[in-house]
Design an enzyme around this catalytic site. Structure first.
Site, PDB file in Angstrom:
ATOM      1  N   LYS A   9       0.648  -1.105   0.022  1.00 49.96           N
ATOM      2  CA  LYS A   9      -0.078   0.058   0.088  1.00 49.96           C
ATOM      3  C   LYS A   9       0.914   1.222   0.041  1.00 49.96           C
ATOM      4  O   LYS A   9       2.138   1.233   0.245  1.00 49.96           O
ATOM      5  CB  LYS A   9      -0.885  -0.047   1.249  1.00 49.96           C
ATOM      6  CG  LYS A   9      -1.747  -1.136   1.238  1.00 49.96           C
ATOM      7  CD  LYS A   9      -2.810  -1.035   2.462  1.00 49.96           C
ATOM      8  CE  LYS A   9      -3.711  -2.443   2.567  1.00 49.96           C
ATOM      9  NZ  LYS A   9      -4.791  -2.345   3.835  1.00 49.96           N
ATOM     10  N   TYR A  49     -12.440  -2.665  -2.691  1.00 49.62           N
ATOM     11  CA  TYR A  49     -13.100  -2.607  -1.331  1.00 49.62           C
ATOM     12  C   TYR A  49     -14.405  -2.619  -1.264  1.00 49.62           C
ATOM     13  O   TYR A  49     -15.017  -2.011  -0.182  1.00 49.62           O
ATOM     14  CB  TYR A  49     -12.516  -1.358  -0.637  1.00 49.62           C
ATOM     15  CG  TYR A  49     -11.013  -1.574  -0.221  1.00 49.62           C
ATOM     16  CD1 TYR A  49     -10.521  -2.722   0.640  1.00 49.62           C
ATOM     17  CD2 TYR A  49      -9.785  -0.573  -0.462  1.00 49.62           C
ATOM     18  CE1 TYR A  49      -9.119  -3.033   1.209  1.00 49.62           C
ATOM     19  CE2 TYR A  49      -8.516  -0.987  -0.243  1.00 49.62           C
ATOM     20  CZ  TYR A  49      -8.070  -2.070   0.309  1.00 49.62           C
ATOM     21  OH  TYR A  49      -6.934  -2.290   1.066  1.00 49.62           O
ATOM     22  N   ASN A 112      -1.684  -0.295   7.382  1.00 48.89           N
ATOM     23  CA  ASN A 112      -0.966  -1.545   7.687  1.00 48.89           C
ATOM     24  C   ASN A 112      -0.210  -2.351   6.452  1.00 48.89           C
ATOM     25  O   ASN A 112      -0.287  -3.609   6.554  1.00 48.89           O
ATOM     26  CB  ASN A 112      -2.216  -2.619   8.148  1.00 48.89           C
ATOM     27  CG  ASN A 112      -3.034  -2.905   7.193  1.00 48.89           C
ATOM     28  OD1 ASN A 112      -3.282  -2.230   6.488  1.00 48.89           O
ATOM     29  ND2 ASN A 112      -4.337  -3.474   7.503  1.00 48.89           N
ATOM     30  N   HIS A 115      -1.928  -5.260   1.481  1.00 47.63           N
ATOM     31  CA  HIS A 115      -3.101  -6.174   1.272  1.00 47.63           C
ATOM     32  C   HIS A 115      -2.849  -7.291   0.431  1.00 47.63           C
ATOM     33  O   HIS A 115      -1.730  -7.689  -0.022  1.00 47.63           O
ATOM     34  CB  HIS A 115      -3.969  -5.336   0.469  1.00 47.63           C
ATOM     35  CG  HIS A 115      -5.442  -6.375  -0.304  1.00 47.63           C
ATOM     36  ND1 HIS A 115      -6.372  -6.465   0.604  1.00 47.63           N
ATOM     37  CD2 HIS A 115      -5.381  -7.119  -1.297  1.00 47.63           C
ATOM     38  CE1 HIS A 115      -7.127  -7.283  -0.087  1.00 47.63           C
ATOM     39  NE2 HIS A 115      -6.629  -7.840  -1.025  1.00 47.63           N
ATOM     40  N   GLU A 126      -9.788 -10.028  -7.614  1.00 47.62           N
ATOM     41  CA  GLU A 126      -8.975  -8.970  -7.196  1.00 47.62           C
ATOM     42  C   GLU A 126      -7.720  -8.940  -8.204  1.00 47.62           C
ATOM     43  O   GLU A 126      -7.557  -7.788  -8.617  1.00 47.62           O
ATOM     44  CB  GLU A 126      -8.329  -9.145  -5.780  1.00 47.62           C
ATOM     45  CG  GLU A 126      -9.266  -8.829  -4.780  1.00 47.62           C
ATOM     46  CD  GLU A 126      -8.825  -9.314  -3.418  1.00 47.62           C
ATOM     47  OE1 GLU A 126      -7.635  -9.694  -3.342  1.00 47.62           O
ATOM     48  OE2 GLU A 126      -9.278  -8.911  -2.458  1.00 47.62           O
TER      49      GLU A 126
END
Ligand code: IDP
Length: 150
Positions: A9, A49, A112, A115, A126
């Site tokens: 990310k 998402y 975080n 993904h 995805e």
């Protein structure tokens, strides 16, 4: 062979963690089948998402994931979906074990670092959101005879 989508990310890219994270993936014995640096569009982020639409953190999540480039990668290997998820650690980095990517490099659930797909259906969906078939390589690594069963 099973495939999963890994996203490093924007926080992972900005903090210079790309090499460290990809190094862990390679050293584990998984194969990088496709990879690119891309500032994720609002449209693709919304598709990625979609299950979180309407939740309290959704707009913050979309703002963050589209804020700066991410590394998108298709990772391939035996039980790779579960394997890379274990390497990533729990969603909340403070609950992640040390030795996992989130456990070692993050403290906030909103930042975080990575993904990873959570199952075969989501991995397929995805990967298709971010990669065309032509972008995914089918090469054999010369190390595969040393990392995989015959
Ligand atoms: P995952 O990334 O571990 O699969 P998901 O539940 O699918 O976790 O959530 C997607 C992402 O949304 C998380 O990685 C995290 O960055 C963010 N997120 C999840 N829950 C929260 C929250 O309560 N506050 C802020 N961000 C959250």
């Amino acid at each position: 062979m099973e495939k999963t989508l890994l996203i490093i990310k924007p926080d992972g890219v900005q903090r210079g963690l790309v090499g460290e994270i990809l190094g862990r993936i390679e050293k584990k014995g998984f194969k990088i089948s496709a990879m690119k640096l891309e500032k994720i569009s609002k449209e693709k982020a919304g598709i990625h998402y979609a299950e979180h639409a309407g939740k309290g953190f959704y707009s913050e999540l979309l703002e963050f994931i589209t804020s700066s480039p991410s590394v998108l990668a298709v990772i391939e290997g035996k039980n790779v979906i579960d394997g890379v998820r274990k390497m990533a650690g729990k969603t909340n980095p403070l609950e992640s074990d040390l030795g996992t990517i989130r456990g070692d490099f993050a403290v906030a659930v909103s930042h975080n670092v990575v993904h990873t797909s959570d199952g075969p259906e989501s991995s397929k969906r995805e990967i298709e959101n971010f990669f065309s078939n032509e972008e995914i390589q089918t090469h054999i690594l010369c190390t595969e005879e040393w990392t995989c069963e015959a």
